[in-house]
Design an enzyme around this catalytic site. Sequence first.
Site, short mmCIF file in Angstrom:
data_model
loop_
_atom_site.label_atom_id
_atom_site.label_comp_id
_atom_site.label_asym_id
_atom_site.label_seq_id
_atom_site.Cartn_x
_atom_site.Cartn_y
_atom_site.Cartn_z
N SER A 21 0.70 -1.12 -0.02
CA SER A 21 -0.06 0.10 0.01
C SER A 21 0.76 1.43 -0.02
CB SER A 21 -1.05 0.11 1.27
OG SER A 21 -2.20 -0.60 0.94
N ASP A 40 1.50 -5.59 -10.40
CA ASP A 40 1.83 -4.31 -10.85
C ASP A 40 2.93 -4.32 -11.73
OD1 ASP A 40 -0.45 -3.59 -9.19
OD2 ASP A 40 0.97 -3.17 -7.47
#
Length: 322
Positions: free
Chosen positions: A153, A265
């Site tokens: 995060s 990602d």
Amino acid sequence: MEGRSRDGIRVAVLAGGFSSEREISLASGEHAVKAIREAGYGAVELLDPSAPGFLAAMEGGSWDVAFIALHGAGGEDGMIQHVLEYLGIPYTGSDAASSVCGADKELSKLLYERAGIPVAKGVALERGQGYDVSAIIEELGRDLFVKPAINGSSYGVSKVADAAQLPAAIERAFDFSDKVLIEQRLVGVEVSEGVLGGEDLTALPVVEIRCPADSEFYDLDVKYVDPTDIHRIPAELAADDYARVQELACRAHRALGCTGFSRSDFIVTDQGPVILETNTIPGMTETSLFPDELRHAGIAFSEACAQLIDIALDRAADGAER
């Protein structure tokens, strides 16, 4: 999976916990509770591992399955998975060993490379280890990202454009992890790709992340705003790059040994996609990337949650039969 009655299955949704991502986890958990109830499960309750009496509630609750919506330490690092295995409670997502692999960015990079997945050039530092700023700059260049090697995060992540900024960025990352990863900053299109399923994986639509002009990268201030402002689905990529991202995300999922779902990602450079990391428990808030990808794939979040529960119960049944 066929013939299993959902209304007879008791689901404990685990969210909150002790990590720096607690509030995000609680939002994921609340979203999951709503979705699981919509999917027809009769008994669904959110339980927080940081709350007094958590272990007693898990052990004495006759839960059929735990739906893990914990992010960061205690959730994605294999800890809660070990606890649930000890208690004999099936759980969603990756097992303890795969969670450890995904949570450790240095270890996961080694597994990516072994699987033929391109990675960014970088170096890792352990807490207390000395380092030479000049040597790092000589090896990697001045444009860098510094991040905790075990976290998620975007907590503790810094963009570095000058050697003078590097020591402070390293110390900031050490505030969140005992190991720090320093990587070359890649130039290209930032995208994310979720996968869902058991042995047969479904590659979801690739999402392009378009950060606001006043944001240096996809940090916490950007992640949890209205996704219509920053998520472009499907990503505007060349067809070959688009297919390559989907293929590499599935390959990364398998390289880490993930189960059920994951989200990887990438930066799509002029030479093609380069993986950054894989989240073994993707964010599941209403504005998170994974639910947004599901929506664009025409898959209800409630049905994705049900699929994860089915996979968890099937895995437990398979283990009991051996």
